[in-house]
Design a protein around this motif. Structure first.
Motif, PDB file in Angstrom:
ATOM      1  N   LEU A 190       0.826  -1.209   0.000  1.00 17.03           N
ATOM      2  CA  LEU A 190       0.000   0.000   0.000  1.00 17.03           C
ATOM      3  C   LEU A 190       0.857   1.254   0.000  1.00 17.03           C
ATOM      4  CD1 LEU A 190      -2.796  -1.020   2.533  1.00 17.03           C
ATOM      5  CD2 LEU A 190      -3.031  -0.708   0.065  1.00 17.03           C
ATOM      6  N   ALA A 191       1.935   1.244   0.799  1.00 16.88           N
ATOM      7  CA  ALA A 191       2.814   2.412   0.851  1.00 16.88           C
ATOM      8  C   ALA A 191       3.499   2.631  -0.491  1.00 16.88           C
ATOM      9  CB  ALA A 191       3.853   2.234   1.956  1.00 16.88           C
ATOM     10  N   GLY A 192       3.964   1.553  -1.092  1.00 18.13           N
ATOM     11  CA  GLY A 192       4.635   1.688  -2.381  1.00 18.13           C
ATOM     12  C   GLY A 192       3.734   2.151  -3.491  1.00 18.13           C
ATOM     13  N   SER A 193       2.454   1.768  -3.434  1.00 22.74           N
ATOM     14  CA  SER A 193       1.537   2.123  -4.517  1.00 22.74           C
ATOM     15  C   SER A 193       0.914   3.496  -4.315  1.00 22.74           C
ATOM     16  CB  SER A 193       0.428   1.072  -4.635  1.00 22.74           C
ATOM     17  OG  SER A 193      -0.283   0.955  -3.420  1.00 22.74           O
ATOM     18  N   THR A 194       0.580   3.851  -3.072  1.00 23.37           N
ATOM     19  CA  THR A 194      -0.104   5.124  -2.841  1.00 23.37           C
ATOM     20  C   THR A 194       0.846   6.288  -2.658  1.00 23.37           C
ATOM     21  OG1 THR A 194      -0.194   4.671  -0.457  1.00 23.37           O
ATOM     22  CG2 THR A 194      -2.083   4.002  -1.781  1.00 23.37           C
ATOM     23  N   MET A 195       2.122   6.026  -2.364  1.00 25.08           N
ATOM     24  CA  MET A 195       3.074   7.109  -2.156  1.00 25.08           C
ATOM     25  C   MET A 195       4.033   7.266  -3.322  1.00 25.08           C
ATOM     26  SD  MET A 195       3.902   6.458   1.876  1.00 25.08           S
ATOM     27  CE  MET A 195       4.920   7.915   2.048  1.00 25.08           C
ATOM     28  N   SER A 196       3.820   6.532  -4.407  1.00 24.04           N
ATOM     29  CA  SER A 196       4.683   6.666  -5.573  1.00 24.04           C
ATOM     30  C   SER A 196       4.271   7.891  -6.371  1.00 24.04           C
ATOM     31  CB  SER A 196       4.590   5.408  -6.451  1.00 24.04           C
ATOM     32  OG  SER A 196       3.268   5.245  -6.915  1.00 24.04           O
ATOM     33  N   ALA A 254      -3.306   0.619  -9.196  1.00 25.02           N
ATOM     34  CA  ALA A 254      -3.558  -0.167 -10.414  1.00 25.02           C
ATOM     35  C   ALA A 254      -2.290  -0.889 -10.865  1.00 25.02           C
ATOM     36  CB  ALA A 254      -4.089   0.742 -11.520  1.00 25.02           C
ATOM     37  N   MET A 255      -1.150  -0.186 -10.822  1.00 28.00           N
ATOM     38  CA  MET A 255       0.113  -0.811 -11.236  1.00 28.00           C
ATOM     39  C   MET A 255       0.532  -1.913 -10.253  1.00 28.00           C
ATOM     40  SD  MET A 255       1.043   0.494 -14.114  1.00 28.00           S
ATOM     41  CE  MET A 255      -0.709   0.246 -14.415  1.00 28.00           C
ATOM     42  N   GLY A 313      11.704  -0.482  -0.448  1.00 24.57           N
ATOM     43  CA  GLY A 313      11.237   0.893  -0.444  1.00 24.57           C
ATOM     44  C   GLY A 313      10.975   1.449  -1.823  1.00 24.57           C
ATOM     45  N   ASP A 314      11.644   0.922  -2.848  1.00 23.99           N
ATOM     46  CA  ASP A 314      11.432   1.395  -4.207  1.00 23.99           C
ATOM     47  C   ASP A 314      11.769   0.261  -5.173  1.00 23.99           C
ATOM     48  OD1 ASP A 314      14.215   1.294  -4.228  1.00 23.99           O
ATOM     49  OD2 ASP A 314      14.446   3.450  -3.919  1.00 23.99           O
ATOM     50  N   ALA A 315      11.783   0.590  -6.466  1.00 27.70           N
ATOM     51  CA  ALA A 315      11.980  -0.451  -7.483  1.00 27.70           C
ATOM     52  C   ALA A 315      13.372  -1.078  -7.401  1.00 27.70           C
ATOM     53  CB  ALA A 315      11.751   0.148  -8.871  1.00 27.70           C
ATOM     54  N   VAL A 316      14.392  -0.270  -7.084  1.00 27.43           N
ATOM     55  CA  VAL A 316      15.749  -0.815  -6.968  1.00 27.43           C
ATOM     56  C   VAL A 316      15.811  -1.823  -5.828  1.00 27.43           C
ATOM     57  CG1 VAL A 316      18.162  -0.255  -6.533  1.00 27.43           C
ATOM     58  CG2 VAL A 316      16.784   1.265  -7.939  1.00 27.43           C
ATOM     59  N   MET A 317      15.210  -1.463  -4.699  1.00 25.44           N
ATOM     60  CA  MET A 317      15.186  -2.382  -3.566  1.00 25.44           C
ATOM     61  C   MET A 317      14.392  -3.652  -3.899  1.00 25.44           C
ATOM     62  SD  MET A 317      16.908  -1.304  -0.889  1.00 25.44           S
ATOM     63  CE  MET A 317      18.168  -0.938  -2.081  1.00 25.44           C
ATOM     64  N   ILE A 377       4.804  -1.964 -10.206  1.00 28.74           N
ATOM     65  CA  ILE A 377       4.660  -3.285 -10.844  1.00 28.74           C
ATOM     66  C   ILE A 377       5.690  -4.248 -10.259  1.00 28.74           C
ATOM     67  CG2 ILE A 377       4.792  -4.561 -13.016  1.00 28.74           C
ATOM     68  CD1 ILE A 377       3.828  -2.091 -14.462  1.00 28.74           C
ATOM     69  N   MET A 378       6.942  -3.776 -10.148  1.00 30.94           N
ATOM     70  CA  MET A 378       7.976  -4.629  -9.574  1.00 30.94           C
ATOM     71  C   MET A 378       7.671  -4.944  -8.117  1.00 30.94           C
ATOM     72  SD  MET A 378      10.186  -5.564 -11.751  1.00 30.94           S
ATOM     73  CE  MET A 378      11.177  -6.307 -10.482  1.00 30.94           C
ATOM     74  N   LEU A 379       7.175  -3.951  -7.395  1.00 30.96           N
ATOM     75  CA  LEU A 379       6.830  -4.155  -5.988  1.00 30.96           C
ATOM     76  C   LEU A 379       5.770  -5.248  -5.849  1.00 30.96           C
ATOM     77  CD1 LEU A 379       7.624  -2.776  -3.261  1.00 30.96           C
ATOM     78  CD2 LEU A 379       5.517  -1.460  -3.474  1.00 30.96           C
ATOM     79  N   GLY A 380       4.716  -5.151  -6.669  1.00 32.66           N
ATOM     80  CA  GLY A 380       3.653  -6.149  -6.623  1.00 32.66           C
ATOM     81  C   GLY A 380       4.122  -7.526  -7.059  1.00 32.66           C
TER      82      GLY A 380
END
Length: 523
Positions: free
Chosen positions: A157-163, A172-173, A328-332, A439-442
């Motif tokens: 939720l944090a990754g999707s709503t705070m991006s 959605a992503m 925390g992000d796509a790299v992580m 997308i990567m997070l999900g």
């Protein structure tokens, strides 16, 4: 505390082993190079080199990927300060005062302040990791499938709503990434899911193929018309030019400390990227300055604060990734995926089960940051000259290595088609102003969320109340609900005022569009 210092000493023994030191040096060297080149960020580099980790021991593999990540942060400041060229969005704010300092003949000083701020901030971030680890070890055995599900749900939720962009687009992503993670064979029932009778999809989509497509091929497709050579002008610097005076150090010390504090706080928060962190650090300096009108004309604090924030966040980012399994992000997310490829489950028990990886990684941060200073001081002129490499050579070469890398993972041509498909999808989504990082997070967290959700329901005999009855799980569920309520309230207020539905992050990142225009003009 003494135990932490003992573990850190053990980590230095791991990091100084010949093979580990070599791969750490290779990572920071590649990261530094990638950071200088516009458009070739840490995501692209890690995606291309991810197949290499298949044949490597887990420790050098993670040290190399981590070196690329924080090495790229150093390289990005060079073009921003010397050429007013923000190679990557986090360094766009560095241009505001870095380039005016260069025009005043203080470009070397600005780079020197950047290196000092970066090393100081990275050291603070490392110390935070060292002394936070005992607490994480104590709570490790309190985490069961219920708690792991709840904390990963919060991460999603944090990754999707705070991006960057609309929270609805981020959700959605993330859902699209979760759907991609469901492709393949169900672990429990053995049934094929979403494979469309394609045998090659029975084992699921490949992390390497998705990463290379979304962050490598998509970038090439979006920048294929950028073929001109960047004019670097006169960028000859001597080592003594990079030595700041006592007065300049005095001007930098407090902005550096405040920027480090901002980066440390945001590093512990999943979903907040380095770009948000640098812009907030810069805005804070202007807010508390007695002469805010001077910012943008060549202020030392305008360089020290955002660069310190970027580097402290880069180090602290590893805390939720390694100890909680929340990137925390796509790299992580890519580094998390690399751990899972090696058969290592990130989470609270990683510190006790794989101390060589955790403490070796922490020790390598100090070694890698010292190596970056050694590399950058004599070789800045070389890095800047690399900006003259024509894109008509650079991008096709990257595409070639992407194709070779993804084919080498399983010697399967089908995965090259996967890369192409996700490259096209990624380019379309980015063009439509969707952030592809969720997308990567999900995709990475999705299977783990599903597995722990089903395991918790099996233990509770299908009773959903278990997720709120257990204290730790209930706390994370409550935080997730508050996050959703906060985002919904913010969006409702924005619509009521007649503003577009944007997150706070989007407002902060509005200045990054200026950076994008600067890149286009320069190239």
């Amino acid at each position: 505390m003494m135990q932490s210092l003992h573990d850190l000493w053990f980590g230095f023994g791991v990091a100084f082993q010949g093979t580990n030191l070599m791969w750490s040096f290779f990572g920071v060297l590649v990261g530094n190079l990638i950071g200088v080149l516009p458009g070739m960020g840490a995501l692209s580099a890690i995606s291309i080199l991810l197949p290499l980790t298949y044949a490597m021991h887990p420790v050098p593999a993670i040290l190399m990927l981590a070196g690329i990540f924080y090495g790229s942060q150093y390289g990005g400041a060079i073009g921003a300060i010397l050429l007013n060229l923000p190679s990557h969005p986090p360094h766009a704010v560095t241009c505001l005062d870095g380039y005016p300092l260069t025009k005043q003949g203080k470009g070397g000083t600005a780079l020197g302040i950047t290196m000092i701020s970066s090393f100081f901030a990275a050291s603070v971030g490392i110390l935070v990791m060292v002394f936070a680890s005992p607490l994480l070890t104590e709570i490790a055995f309190k985490f069961g499938p219920t708690e792991i599900f709840s904390i990963m749900l919060l991460g999603l939720l944090a990754g999707s709503t705070m991006s960057r962009g609309s929270p609805l687009k981020g959700v959605a992503m993330t859902l699209f990434g979760l759907l991609c993670g469901c492709v393949g064979t169900d672990v429990n029932s053995g049934a094929f899911r979403f494979s469309f009778d394609v045998p090659e999809l029975s084992d699921g989509l490949e992390l390497v193929a998705i990463a290379m497509g979304l962050f490598g091929v998509a970038d090439f497709l979006l920048n294929v018309n950028r073929m001109k050579v960047i004019s670097t002008g006169n960028t000859n610097l001597r080592i003594r030019d990079m030595r700041p005076s006592k007065e300049e150090l005095k001007q930098a010390i407090w902005p550096m400390i405040r920027g480090t504090a901002v980066g440390t706080v945001f590093g512990a928060m999943p979903g907040t990227g380095p770009t948000i962190t640098t812009f907030i650090a810069y805005a804070l300096e202007r807010k508390i300055s007695k002469t805010p009108e001077k910012y943008g004309t060549g202020v030392i604090g305008g360089v020290a604060s955002p660069e310190a924030a970027s580097h402290s966040k880069t180090q602290v980012d590893f805390i939720p990734t390694m100890s909680l399994g929340i990137p925390g992000d796509a790299v992580m997310a890519l580094i998390l995926g690399a751990l899972m490829i090696q058969g290592i489950q990130p989470g609270p028990q990683l510190i006790s089960e794989h101390p060589d990886i955790f403490w070796g990684l922490i020790a390598s941060f100090w070694i890698g940051n010292a190596l970056l200073i050694v590399l950058n001081v004599p070789m800045i002129g070389v890095w800047v000259k690399l900006l003259q490499v024509p894109y008509r050579y650079l991008f096709p070469s990257a595409m070639f290595f992407i194709a070779v890398g993804v084919f080498s993972t399983q010697n399967n041509l089908f995965q090259i088609w996967e890369v192409l498909a996700f490259g096209i999808i990624g380019a379309i989504l980015i063009y439509l102003n969707f952030s592809v990082a969720p997308i990567m997070l999900g995709f990475v967290l999705g299977p783990m969320v599903e597995e722990n959700f089903r395991r918790a329901l099996l233990l509770s005999r299908g009773d959903l109340a278990i997720f709120v009855q257990r204290p730790i799980s209930g706390t994370f569920i409550a935080i997730s609900c508050m996050l959703l309520i906060g985002v919904t309230w913010s969006a409702w207020r924005g619509r009521k005022r007649g503003k577009p539905d944007e997150s706070v992050a989007e407002e902060v990142l509005a200045s990054a569009h200026v950076a994008a225009r600067q890149i286009e003009q320069a190239t």
